[in-house]
Design a protein around this motif. Structure first.
Motif, PDB file in Angstrom:
ATOM      1  N   ILE A   1      19.627   6.670  -3.742  1.00 10.81           N
ATOM      2  CA  ILE A   1      20.415   7.301  -4.793  1.00 10.81           C
ATOM      3  C   ILE A   1      20.675   8.761  -4.463  1.00 10.81           C
ATOM      4  CG2 ILE A   1      20.410   7.940  -7.238  1.00 10.81           C
ATOM      5  CD1 ILE A   1      18.911   5.318  -7.744  1.00 10.81           C
ATOM      6  N   GLY A   2      19.727   9.390  -3.819  1.00  8.73           N
ATOM      7  CA  GLY A   2      19.935  10.785  -3.450  1.00  8.73           C
ATOM      8  C   GLY A   2      18.647  11.568  -3.405  1.00  8.73           C
ATOM      9  N   THR A   3      17.877  11.500  -4.487  1.00 12.45           N
ATOM     10  CA  THR A   3      16.592  12.177  -4.474  1.00 12.45           C
ATOM     11  C   THR A   3      15.493  11.118  -4.453  1.00 12.45           C
ATOM     12  OG1 THR A   3      16.309  12.256  -6.876  1.00 12.45           O
ATOM     13  CG2 THR A   3      17.499  14.089  -5.849  1.00 12.45           C
ATOM     14  N   ARG A   4      14.389  11.455  -3.840  1.00 10.79           N
ATOM     15  CA  ARG A   4      13.294  10.495  -3.713  1.00 10.79           C
ATOM     16  C   ARG A   4      12.775  10.083  -5.088  1.00 10.79           C
ATOM     17  NH1 ARG A   4       7.672   9.942  -1.969  1.00 10.79           N
ATOM     18  NH2 ARG A   4       7.674   8.289  -0.416  1.00 10.79           N
ATOM     19  N   GLN A   5      12.692  11.013  -6.005  1.00 11.29           N
ATOM     20  CA  GLN A   5      12.193  10.695  -7.347  1.00 11.29           C
ATOM     21  C   GLN A   5      13.093   9.657  -8.022  1.00 11.29           C
ATOM     22  OE1 GLN A   5      11.533  14.044  -9.905  1.00 11.29           O
ATOM     23  NE2 GLN A   5      11.111  12.780 -11.676  1.00 11.29           N
ATOM     24  N   LEU A   6      14.397   9.839  -7.953  1.00 14.42           N
ATOM     25  CA  LEU A   6      15.318   8.864  -8.552  1.00 14.42           C
ATOM     26  C   LEU A   6      15.251   7.522  -7.839  1.00 14.42           C
ATOM     27  CD1 LEU A   6      18.442  11.074  -9.310  1.00 14.42           C
ATOM     28  CD2 LEU A   6      16.742  10.199 -10.931  1.00 14.42           C
ATOM     29  N   ASP A   7      15.087   7.562  -6.533  1.00 15.62           N
ATOM     30  CA  ASP A   7      14.938   6.318  -5.772  1.00 15.62           C
ATOM     31  C   ASP A   7      13.720   5.537  -6.264  1.00 15.62           C
ATOM     32  OD1 ASP A   7      17.134   7.022  -4.253  1.00 15.62           O
ATOM     33  OD2 ASP A   7      15.989   7.453  -2.429  1.00 15.62           O
ATOM     34  N   ILE A   8      12.598   6.224  -6.427  1.00 14.17           N
ATOM     35  CA  ILE A   8      11.364   5.574  -6.880  1.00 14.17           C
ATOM     36  C   ILE A   8      11.555   4.985  -8.273  1.00 14.17           C
ATOM     37  CG2 ILE A   8       8.957   5.981  -7.528  1.00 14.17           C
ATOM     38  CD1 ILE A   8       8.946   8.148  -5.264  1.00 14.17           C
ATOM     39  N   GLU A   9      12.203   5.717  -9.158  1.00  8.07           N
ATOM     40  CA  GLU A   9      12.444   5.229 -10.517  1.00  8.07           C
ATOM     41  C   GLU A   9      13.340   3.994 -10.511  1.00  8.07           C
ATOM     42  OE1 GLU A   9      13.907   8.657 -12.613  1.00  8.07           O
ATOM     43  OE2 GLU A   9      11.975   9.682 -12.462  1.00  8.07           O
ATOM     44  N   PHE A  10      14.365   3.999  -9.659  1.00  7.74           N
ATOM     45  CA  PHE A  10      15.261   2.847  -9.567  1.00  7.74           C
ATOM     46  C   PHE A  10      14.527   1.637  -8.992  1.00  7.74           C
ATOM     47  CE2 PHE A  10      18.458   0.194  -7.530  1.00  7.74           C
ATOM     48  CZ  PHE A  10      19.328  -0.012  -8.591  1.00  7.74           C
TER      49      PHE A  10
ATOM     50  N   ARG B   1       0.809  -1.220   0.000  1.00  2.00           N
ATOM     51  CA  ARG B   1       0.000   0.000   0.000  1.00  2.00           C
ATOM     52  C   ARG B   1       0.835   1.261   0.000  1.00  2.00           C
ATOM     53  NH1 ARG B   1      -4.918  -2.007   3.881  1.00  2.00           N
ATOM     54  NH2 ARG B   1      -5.497  -3.629   2.429  1.00  2.00           N
ATOM     55  N   THR B   2       2.062   1.157   0.432  1.00  2.00           N
ATOM     56  CA  THR B   2       2.913   2.341   0.527  1.00  2.00           C
ATOM     57  C   THR B   2       4.277   2.047  -0.086  1.00  2.00           C
ATOM     58  OG1 THR B   2       3.864   1.752   2.675  1.00  2.00           O
ATOM     59  CG2 THR B   2       1.803   3.024   2.699  1.00  2.00           C
ATOM     60  N   TYR B   3       4.991   3.116  -0.341  1.00  2.00           N
ATOM     61  CA  TYR B   3       6.356   3.002  -0.839  1.00  2.00           C
ATOM     62  C   TYR B   3       7.215   2.234   0.160  1.00  2.00           C
ATOM     63  CZ  TYR B   3      10.905   4.637  -2.563  1.00  2.00           C
ATOM     64  OH  TYR B   3      12.181   4.714  -3.044  1.00  2.00           O
ATOM     65  N   TYR B   4       6.970   2.475   1.439  1.00  3.19           N
ATOM     66  CA  TYR B   4       7.699   1.769   2.495  1.00  3.19           C
ATOM     67  C   TYR B   4       7.482   0.259   2.382  1.00  3.19           C
ATOM     68  CZ  TYR B   4       9.192   0.314   7.141  1.00  3.19           C
ATOM     69  OH  TYR B   4       9.811  -0.329   8.180  1.00  3.19           O
ATOM     70  N   ASP B   5       6.255  -0.169   2.099  1.00  5.69           N
ATOM     71  CA  ASP B   5       5.980  -1.601   1.933  1.00  5.69           C
ATOM     72  C   ASP B   5       6.825  -2.191   0.801  1.00  5.69           C
ATOM     73  OD1 ASP B   5       4.027  -1.443   3.932  1.00  5.69           O
ATOM     74  OD2 ASP B   5       2.377  -1.258   2.492  1.00  5.69           O
ATOM     75  N   VAL B   6       6.937  -1.452  -0.275  1.00  5.65           N
ATOM     76  CA  VAL B   6       7.725  -1.918  -1.421  1.00  5.65           C
ATOM     77  C   VAL B   6       9.203  -2.012  -1.032  1.00  5.65           C
ATOM     78  CG1 VAL B   6       8.428  -1.420  -3.796  1.00  5.65           C
ATOM     79  CG2 VAL B   6       6.067  -0.976  -3.071  1.00  5.65           C
TER      80      VAL B   6
ATOM     81  N   HIS C   1       1.925   6.058  -8.194  1.00  7.83           N
ATOM     82  CA  HIS C   1       1.300   7.063  -7.337  1.00  7.83           C
ATOM     83  C   HIS C   1       2.358   7.895  -6.605  1.00  7.83           C
ATOM     84  CE1 HIS C   1      -1.490   8.905  -4.549  1.00  7.83           C
ATOM     85  NE2 HIS C   1      -0.748   8.462  -3.552  1.00  7.83           N
ATOM     86  N   GLU C   2       3.338   7.234  -6.025  1.00 10.11           N
ATOM     87  CA  GLU C   2       4.391   7.939  -5.294  1.00 10.11           C
ATOM     88  C   GLU C   2       5.201   8.840  -6.219  1.00 10.11           C
ATOM     89  OE1 GLU C   2       5.062   8.109  -2.023  1.00 10.11           O
ATOM     90  OE2 GLU C   2       3.341   6.839  -1.599  1.00 10.11           O
ATOM     91  N   HIS C   3       5.466   8.358  -7.427  1.00 11.52           N
ATOM     92  CA  HIS C   3       6.228   9.146  -8.398  1.00 11.52           C
ATOM     93  C   HIS C   3       5.444  10.396  -8.789  1.00 11.52           C
ATOM     94  CE1 HIS C   3       8.214  10.137 -12.246  1.00 11.52           C
ATOM     95  NE2 HIS C   3       9.295   9.692 -11.617  1.00 11.52           N
TER      96      HIS C   3
END
Length: 74
Positions: free
Chosen positions: A22-31, A4-9, A59-61
């Motif tokens: 990686i450094g930024t949350r957006q790049l982390d989500i993409e990776f 349900r959440t990014y944390y779960d993933v 959704h998080e992205h």
């Protein structure tokens, strides 16, 4: 398991000794999205898990992109 959440993933990835910063949350989500694609292709997660996780990541992205756009406007 229902994701349900990014944390779960991230907790799922942690089970496979995969930690992402990686450094930024957006790049982390993409990776993380790429890692999940690889896990699905390797048969580590099934189609239902894959779809659920991709939905959470999309959704998080979107939230992150929206927040960055708002920060640039202010």
């Amino acid at each position: 398991m229902q994701y349900r959440t990014y944390y779960d993933v991230l907790q799922l990835l942690k089970q496979f000794d995969t930690y992402v910063h990686i450094g930024t949350r957006q790049l982390d989500i993409e990776f993380v999205a790429q890692e999940v694609d690889n896990m699905y292709k390797a048969g580590v997660i099934d189609a239902a898990q894959y779809a659920n996780i991709k939905l959470v990541l999309r959704h998080e992205h979107e939230l992150e992109v929206r927040q960055q756009s708002e920060n640039k406007l202010s």
